[in-house]
Write a protein that holds these residues in place. Structure first.
Motif, PDB file in Angstrom:
ATOM      1  N   GLU A 108       0.815  -1.214   0.000  1.00 32.45           N
ATOM      2  CA  GLU A 108       0.000   0.000   0.000  1.00 32.45           C
ATOM      3  C   GLU A 108       0.849   1.264   0.000  1.00 32.45           C
ATOM      4  OE1 GLU A 108      -4.401  -0.643   1.744  1.00 32.45           O
ATOM      5  OE2 GLU A 108      -2.839  -0.360   3.259  1.00 32.45           O
ATOM      6  N   SER A 109       1.930   1.261   0.739  1.00 29.49           N
ATOM      7  CA  SER A 109       2.758   2.467   0.790  1.00 29.49           C
ATOM      8  C   SER A 109       3.437   2.735  -0.556  1.00 29.49           C
ATOM      9  CB  SER A 109       3.794   2.377   1.912  1.00 29.49           C
ATOM     10  OG  SER A 109       4.730   1.352   1.649  1.00 29.49           O
ATOM     11  N   ASN A 110       3.599   1.700  -1.380  1.00 31.22           N
ATOM     12  CA  ASN A 110       4.215   1.872  -2.693  1.00 31.22           C
ATOM     13  C   ASN A 110       3.214   1.830  -3.851  1.00 31.22           C
ATOM     14  OD1 ASN A 110       7.161   2.024  -2.140  1.00 31.22           O
ATOM     15  ND2 ASN A 110       6.719   0.091  -1.100  1.00 31.22           N
ATOM     16  N   GLY A 111       1.948   1.582  -3.557  1.00 31.08           N
ATOM     17  CA  GLY A 111       0.930   1.540  -4.598  1.00 31.08           C
ATOM     18  C   GLY A 111       1.039   0.337  -5.526  1.00 31.08           C
ATOM     19  N   TRP A 112       1.585  -0.759  -5.019  1.00 34.15           N
ATOM     20  CA  TRP A 112       1.731  -1.957  -5.854  1.00 34.15           C
ATOM     21  C   TRP A 112       0.372  -2.496  -6.258  1.00 34.15           C
ATOM     22  CZ3 TRP A 112       5.705  -4.955  -2.358  1.00 34.15           C
ATOM     23  CH2 TRP A 112       6.932  -4.284  -2.384  1.00 34.15           C
ATOM     24  N   LYS A 116      -4.352   1.918  -3.651  1.00 32.80           N
ATOM     25  CA  LYS A 116      -4.278   3.320  -3.269  1.00 32.80           C
ATOM     26  C   LYS A 116      -3.109   3.489  -2.301  1.00 32.80           C
ATOM     27  CE  LYS A 116      -6.852   6.922  -0.917  1.00 32.80           C
ATOM     28  NZ  LYS A 116      -8.045   7.236  -0.126  1.00 32.80           N
ATOM     29  N   LYS A 117      -2.230   4.461  -2.590  1.00 37.93           N
ATOM     30  CA  LYS A 117      -1.068   4.668  -1.728  1.00 37.93           C
ATOM     31  C   LYS A 117      -1.497   5.204  -0.371  1.00 37.93           C
ATOM     32  CE  LYS A 117       2.774   5.355  -4.866  1.00 37.93           C
ATOM     33  NZ  LYS A 117       3.938   6.191  -5.146  1.00 37.93           N
ATOM     34  N   ARG A 118      -0.971   4.582   0.667  1.00 35.78           N
ATOM     35  CA  ARG A 118      -1.225   5.012   2.041  1.00 35.78           C
ATOM     36  C   ARG A 118       0.095   4.994   2.794  1.00 35.78           C
ATOM     37  NH1 ARG A 118      -6.929   2.325   3.714  1.00 35.78           N
ATOM     38  NH2 ARG A 118      -7.842   2.473   1.671  1.00 35.78           N
ATOM     39  N   ARG A 119       0.262   5.991   3.611  1.00 32.74           N
ATOM     40  CA  ARG A 119       1.485   6.058   4.407  1.00 32.74           C
ATOM     41  C   ARG A 119       1.331   5.236   5.667  1.00 32.74           C
ATOM     42  NH1 ARG A 119       2.752  11.342   6.672  1.00 32.74           N
ATOM     43  NH2 ARG A 119       4.012  10.429   8.282  1.00 32.74           N
ATOM     44  N   MET A 120       2.334   4.428   5.958  1.00 32.68           N
ATOM     45  CA  MET A 120       2.318   3.656   7.198  1.00 32.68           C
ATOM     46  C   MET A 120       2.768   4.576   8.326  1.00 32.68           C
ATOM     47  SD  MET A 120       4.125   0.060   7.928  1.00 32.68           S
ATOM     48  CE  MET A 120       4.274  -0.634   9.530  1.00 32.68           C
ATOM     49  N   ARG A 121       1.985   4.618   9.362  1.00 33.79           N
ATOM     50  CA  ARG A 121       2.307   5.465  10.514  1.00 33.79           C
ATOM     51  C   ARG A 121       2.759   4.582  11.679  1.00 33.79           C
ATOM     52  NH1 ARG A 121      -1.760   8.425   7.833  1.00 33.79           N
ATOM     53  NH2 ARG A 121      -1.187  10.602   7.626  1.00 33.79           N
ATOM     54  N   TRP A 122       3.213   5.231  12.726  1.00 34.14           N
ATOM     55  CA  TRP A 122       3.768   4.477  13.841  1.00 34.14           C
ATOM     56  C   TRP A 122       2.763   3.536  14.505  1.00 34.14           C
ATOM     57  CZ3 TRP A 122       2.093   4.807  18.820  1.00 34.14           C
ATOM     58  CH2 TRP A 122       1.326   5.910  19.168  1.00 34.14           C
ATOM     59  N   PRO A 123       1.448   3.859  14.587  1.00 36.07           N
ATOM     60  CA  PRO A 123       0.543   2.891  15.225  1.00 36.07           C
ATOM     61  C   PRO A 123       0.495   1.541  14.470  1.00 36.07           C
ATOM     62  CG  PRO A 123      -0.512   5.039  15.129  1.00 36.07           C
ATOM     63  CD  PRO A 123       0.745   5.122  14.302  1.00 36.07           C
ATOM     64  N   GLN A 124       0.544   1.593  13.134  1.00 33.01           N
ATOM     65  CA  GLN A 124       0.549   0.350  12.366  1.00 33.01           C
ATOM     66  C   GLN A 124       1.839  -0.437  12.606  1.00 33.01           C
ATOM     67  OE1 GLN A 124      -0.225   3.373  10.703  1.00 33.01           O
ATOM     68  NE2 GLN A 124      -2.411   3.058  10.583  1.00 33.01           N
ATOM     69  N   ALA A 125       2.953   0.255  12.660  1.00 38.15           N
ATOM     70  CA  ALA A 125       4.235  -0.410  12.925  1.00 38.15           C
ATOM     71  C   ALA A 125       4.235  -1.031  14.317  1.00 38.15           C
ATOM     72  CB  ALA A 125       5.390   0.586  12.783  1.00 38.15           C
TER      73      ALA A 125
END
Length: 140
Positions: A108-112, A116-125
């Motif tokens: 998702e962060s790369n739009g593969w 839809k491109k989404r930025r991974m934030r610290w809560p997901q990590a």
């Protein structure tokens, strides 16, 4: 409905893993993958017939590299069966889920695959890290 189907899919993935491991123990891992893929194809074809969905003609518009999804399934089945035999079902499923989440966030962060491109934030990590800690606890 998304939540319901997500829970159903997760439950059936776990059941399929156990069934595949038992089939693999009896006839071999690649044989189990082949049998599972074939029975899955038959079941999907029957459901498609019952659903009377006529969009099969749209297959020509699918990008060829997306068709690799079926080939991925063979690797998934082989990996699940092998992992369950070597480390047990609970730890195998835990690691599969962690890998799924991690790779999904990367995709998702790369739009593969047109995602839809989404930025991974610290809560997901943190969530993935907590799952990893949980897998370590399950391992004991």
């Amino acid at each position: 409905m998304g939540w319901l189907f997500g829970v159903l899919a997760g439950g059936f993935i776990a059941l399929q893993g156990v069934a595949n491991a038992r089939i693999g123990a009896a006839i071999g891992t690649w044989q189990a993958a082949t049998l599972t893929q074939f029975t899955g194809f038959v079941a999907a074809a029957l459901l498609l017939t019952v659903a009377r969905d006529r969009r099969i003609n749209a297959l020509a518009r699918v990008k060829p590299y997306y068709l690799a999804g079926g080939a991925f399934a063979a690797i998934i089945i082989f990996g699940n069966v092998t992992a369950i035999h070597r480390i047990g079902m609970t730890l195998a499923v835990s690691l599969v889920l962690i890998a799924q989440l991690a790779l999904t966030f990367l995709a998702e962060s790369n739009g593969w695959f047109g995602a839809k491109k989404r930025r991974m934030r610290w809560p997901q990590a943190v969530g993935i890290a907590l799952m990893a800690v949980g897998a370590a606890i399950v391992k004991g």
